[in-house]
Design an enzyme around this catalytic site. Structure first.
Site, PDB file in Angstrom:
ATOM      1  CD1 TRP A  23       5.741  11.078  -6.129  1.00 56.49           C
ATOM      2  CD2 TRP A  23       5.463  10.899  -8.350  1.00 56.49           C
ATOM      3  NE1 TRP A  23       6.732  11.805  -6.746  1.00 56.49           N
ATOM      4  CE2 TRP A  23       6.577  11.716  -8.105  1.00 56.49           C
ATOM      5  CE3 TRP A  23       5.094  10.636  -9.673  1.00 56.49           C
ATOM      6  CZ2 TRP A  23       7.345  12.278  -9.136  1.00 56.49           C
ATOM      7  CZ3 TRP A  23       5.850  11.187 -10.698  1.00 56.49           C
ATOM      8  CH2 TRP A  23       6.962  12.005 -10.430  1.00 56.49           C
ATOM      9  CG  ASP A  47       2.958   2.103  -5.501  1.00 59.76           C
ATOM     10  OD1 ASP A  47       3.563   1.010  -5.444  1.00 59.76           O
ATOM     11  OD2 ASP A  47       3.541   3.187  -5.715  1.00 59.76           O
ATOM     12  CE1 TYR A  52       6.819   8.059  -4.644  1.00 61.10           C
ATOM     13  CE2 TYR A  52       4.833   6.783  -4.282  1.00 61.10           C
ATOM     14  CZ  TYR A  52       5.998   7.000  -4.978  1.00 61.10           C
ATOM     15  OH  TYR A  52       6.320   6.175  -6.017  1.00 61.10           O
ATOM     16  CE  LYS A  77       6.979   2.327  -4.956  1.00 59.87           C
ATOM     17  NZ  LYS A  77       6.032   3.444  -4.762  1.00 59.87           N
ATOM     18  CG  HIS A 110      11.719   4.327  -4.436  1.00 61.66           C
ATOM     19  ND1 HIS A 110      10.922   5.136  -3.652  1.00 61.66           N
ATOM     20  CD2 HIS A 110      11.260   4.461  -5.698  1.00 61.66           C
ATOM     21  CE1 HIS A 110      10.011   5.722  -4.432  1.00 61.66           C
ATOM     22  NE2 HIS A 110      10.205   5.337  -5.661  1.00 61.66           N
ATOM     23  CB  SER A 138      11.093   0.123  -7.447  1.00 61.16           C
ATOM     24  OG  SER A 138      10.571   1.114  -8.292  1.00 61.16           O
ATOM     25  CD1 TRP A 186       8.169   2.795 -11.606  1.00 57.36           C
ATOM     26  CD2 TRP A 186       7.896   4.767 -12.666  1.00 57.36           C
ATOM     27  NE1 TRP A 186       9.423   3.279 -11.941  1.00 57.36           N
ATOM     28  CE2 TRP A 186       9.286   4.490 -12.596  1.00 57.36           C
ATOM     29  CE3 TRP A 186       7.493   5.945 -13.276  1.00 57.36           C
ATOM     30  CZ2 TRP A 186      10.264   5.339 -13.107  1.00 57.36           C
ATOM     31  CZ3 TRP A 186       8.461   6.804 -13.793  1.00 57.36           C
ATOM     32  CH2 TRP A 186       9.825   6.501 -13.712  1.00 57.36           C
ATOM     33  CG  LEU A 189      -3.060   6.412 -16.847  1.00 58.59           C
ATOM     34  CD1 LEU A 189      -4.065   7.095 -15.925  1.00 58.59           C
ATOM     35  CD2 LEU A 189      -3.750   5.930 -18.117  1.00 58.59           C
ATOM     36  CD  GLN A 191       5.602  11.314 -15.163  1.00 63.77           C
ATOM     37  OE1 GLN A 191       5.935  12.454 -15.471  1.00 63.77           O
ATOM     38  NE2 GLN A 191       6.394  10.512 -14.457  1.00 63.77           N
ATOM     39  CE  LYS A 229      -1.554  12.281  -8.116  1.00 62.71           C
ATOM     40  NZ  LYS A 229      -1.212  13.664  -8.503  1.00 62.71           N
ATOM     41  CB  SER A 230      -6.655  10.086 -10.660  1.00 62.21           C
ATOM     42  OG  SER A 230      -7.528  11.197 -10.724  1.00 62.21           O
ATOM     43  CB  ILE A 236     -10.414   7.423  -8.634  1.00 61.46           C
ATOM     44  CG1 ILE A 236      -9.226   8.319  -8.247  1.00 61.46           C
ATOM     45  CG2 ILE A 236     -10.426   6.146  -7.794  1.00 61.46           C
ATOM     46  CD1 ILE A 236      -9.294   8.912  -6.844  1.00 61.46           C
TER      47      ILE A 236
HETATM   48  P1  NAD Z   1       0.373   8.235 -14.130  1.00 62.15           P
HETATM   49  O1  NAD Z   1       0.965   7.715 -15.393  1.00 62.15           O
HETATM   50  O2  NAD Z   1      -0.446   7.348 -13.298  1.00 62.15           O
HETATM   51  O3  NAD Z   1      -0.426   9.549 -14.546  1.00 62.15           O
HETATM   52  C1  NAD Z   1      -1.140  10.263 -13.595  1.00 62.15           C
HETATM   53  C2  NAD Z   1      -1.675  11.549 -14.218  1.00 62.15           C
HETATM   54  O4  NAD Z   1      -2.464  11.253 -15.353  1.00 62.15           O
HETATM   55  C3  NAD Z   1      -2.579  12.296 -13.268  1.00 62.15           C
HETATM   56  O5  NAD Z   1      -1.846  13.154 -12.443  1.00 62.15           O
HETATM   57  C4  NAD Z   1      -3.501  13.029 -14.214  1.00 62.15           C
HETATM   58  O6  NAD Z   1      -2.890  14.197 -14.656  1.00 62.15           O
HETATM   59  C5  NAD Z   1      -3.629  12.079 -15.365  1.00 62.15           C
HETATM   60  N1  NAD Z   1      -4.805  11.182 -15.300  1.00 62.15           N
HETATM   61  C6  NAD Z   1      -5.022  10.131 -14.470  1.00 62.15           C
HETATM   62  N2  NAD Z   1      -6.174   9.523 -14.760  1.00 62.15           N
HETATM   63  C7  NAD Z   1      -6.715  10.198 -15.791  1.00 62.15           C
HETATM   64  C8  NAD Z   1      -7.892  10.033 -16.544  1.00 62.15           C
HETATM   65  N3  NAD Z   1      -8.744   9.027 -16.301  1.00 62.15           N
HETATM   66  N4  NAD Z   1      -8.152  10.930 -17.543  1.00 62.15           N
HETATM   67  C9  NAD Z   1      -7.305  11.929 -17.802  1.00 62.15           C
HETATM   68  N5  NAD Z   1      -6.160  12.118 -17.138  1.00 62.15           N
HETATM   69  C10 NAD Z   1      -5.861  11.260 -16.142  1.00 62.15           C
HETATM   70  O7  NAD Z   1       1.590   8.878 -13.294  1.00 62.15           O
HETATM   71  P2  NAD Z   1       2.402   8.656 -11.988  1.00 62.15           P
HETATM   72  O8  NAD Z   1       1.751   9.255 -10.819  1.00 62.15           O
HETATM   73  O9  NAD Z   1       3.772   9.097 -12.329  1.00 62.15           O
HETATM   74  O10 NAD Z   1       2.511   7.066 -11.784  1.00 62.15           O
HETATM   75  C11 NAD Z   1       1.565   6.326 -11.068  1.00 62.15           C
HETATM   76  C12 NAD Z   1       2.117   5.832  -9.741  1.00 62.15           C
HETATM   77  O11 NAD Z   1       3.312   5.077  -9.951  1.00 62.15           O
HETATM   78  C13 NAD Z   1       2.598   6.946  -8.783  1.00 62.15           C
HETATM   79  O12 NAD Z   1       1.521   7.615  -8.170  1.00 62.15           O
HETATM   80  C14 NAD Z   1       3.457   6.155  -7.847  1.00 62.15           C
HETATM   81  O13 NAD Z   1       2.654   5.446  -6.910  1.00 62.15           O
HETATM   82  C15 NAD Z   1       4.150   5.195  -8.802  1.00 62.15           C
HETATM   83  N6  NAD Z   1       5.487   5.664  -9.240  1.00 62.15           N
HETATM   84  C16 NAD Z   1       6.577   4.938  -8.855  1.00 62.15           C
HETATM   85  C17 NAD Z   1       7.839   5.328  -9.246  1.00 62.15           C
HETATM   86  C18 NAD Z   1       9.019   4.512  -8.835  1.00 62.15           C
HETATM   87  O14 NAD Z   1      10.159   4.965  -8.995  1.00 62.15           O
HETATM   88  N7  NAD Z   1       8.816   3.324  -8.311  1.00 62.15           N
HETATM   89  C19 NAD Z   1       8.025   6.482 -10.038  1.00 62.15           C
HETATM   90  C20 NAD Z   1       6.903   7.195 -10.421  1.00 62.15           C
HETATM   91  C21 NAD Z   1       5.646   6.779 -10.030  1.00 62.15           C
END
Ligand code: NAD
Length: 273
Positions: A23, A47, A52, A77, A110, A138, A186, A189, A191, A229-230, A236
């Site tokens: 995302w 994912d 996206y 999705k 979704h 989801s 999801w 972390l 966000q 996500k990263s 990663i």
């Molecule tokens: P996440 O909780 O995975 O957080 C990602 C953020 O955390 C990054 O942008 C970065 O700022 C930070 N981060 C990542 N790794 C780090 C590290 N090792 N050290 C420090 N900071 C770090 O957030 P997300 O992207 O919202 O969720 C993950 C995935 O979930 C999305 O990419 C998507 O594929 C999925 N998602 C699905 C839905 C849904 O409605 N189904 C909604 C949101 C997200």
């Protein structure tokens, strides 16, 4: 890959417990590089979603990778408008074209919007036709899950919901457990906000790990699949090192106690998109 890296679903398939979330990742070099770094680090699961707007790059990354397609778990999705308009099958065809593949491993509805029961029946037909290997949900909460179970023939394999130490959504999880539906977290972390919680850093220090690894490992030990996500290689790699340590029960409990019903994303009971 060791057994711990995989989780068996109610349809008998094994899904990697770790995936890369894409995302807010650009539909080009950014996504392609991130996915290749993830594959190099041992991830075998990506994912994405129509919304996206990066399915083309995801498809290219998979095509260009030095891995057989069957070694990769690909999730996409069906977006809400497509569910509402009764065009899940057409939307899947469009996703497959953008992803440049014959099938996806998991196709999710979704969000629980009007039309989701009819859309689910379309997903069941896509499963029969071999265009998807698993189907799931989801953001489906208790009542939404029961509606699908009541009307459908195939049990959802997965429910992907917001899940992290500040929000475990116990009702959605217990309903999912009742039907042996696996949970994917999801925003595992938070966000990025996990950095503001001192407990993770404190625990991480004792294990000679990072706070991100502690949070993700807590999910895994709760039998929850994670898709952090990263787009940065270092992160990663870091987020992928989850299968060579274990949190003690007392640390698991301390993290459990952080729960506060706090959402970083939209509320599945009250959203307007
Ligand atoms: P996440 O909780 O995975 O957080 C990602 C953020 O955390 C990054 O942008 C970065 O700022 C930070 N981060 C990542 N790794 C780090 C590290 N090792 N050290 C420090 N900071 C770090 O957030 P997300 O992207 O919202 O969720 C993950 C995935 O979930 C999305 O990419 C998507 O594929 C999925 N998602 C699905 C839905 C849904 O409605 N189904 C909604 C949101 C997200």
């Amino acid at each position: 890959m060791g057994g711990m890296r995989m989780q068996r679903l109610n349809n008998g398939l094994e899904i990697p417990r770790l995936g890369l979330g894409v995302w807010q990742t650009d539909n080009g070099t950014e996504a392609i590089r991130a996915i290749h770094w993830a594959f190099d680090a041992g991830y075998r699961h990506v994912d994405t979603a129509r919304i996206y707007k990066n399915e083309e790059a995801v498809g290219q990354a998979i095509k260009q990778a030095d891995l057989p397609r069957q070694d990769i778990w690909l999730t996409t999705k069906i977006w809400n408008d497509d569910i509402r308009q009764g065009r899940a099958t057409a939307a899947l065809e469009e996703s497959l074209r953008r992803l440049d593949t014959d099938y996806v491993d998991l196709l999710l509805l979704h969000w629980p919007v009007d039309g989701s029961v009819a859309a689910w029946q379309e997903l069941e037909r896509a499963l029969e036709a071999g265009k998807v290997r698993s189907i799931g949900l989801s953001n489906f909460m208790e009542d939404d899950i029961r509606k699908i179970i009541g009307a459908g023939n195939v049990r959802p394999a997965v429910n992907q919901i917001e899940y992290h130490p500040y929000l475990v959504q116990a009702d959605a999880i217990s309903t999912s457990d009742e039907y042996d539906i696996a949970i994917t977290a999801w925003s595992p972390l938070m966000q990025g906000k996990f950095l503001q919680e001192p407990l993770f850093a404190e625990i991480a220090k004792r294990y000679d790990r990072t706070a991100a690894q502690v949070v993700l490992r807590w999910c895994i030990q709760n039998d929850v699949i994670v898709i952090p996500k990263s787009v940065h290689q270092k992160r990663i790699v870091e987020n992928g090192q989850l299968f060579d340590f274990e949190l003690a029960e007392s640390d698991m409990v301390d993290i459990d106690n952080l729960e506060r019903g706090h959402r970083f994303g939209p509320d599945p009971h009250d959203f307007d998109f």
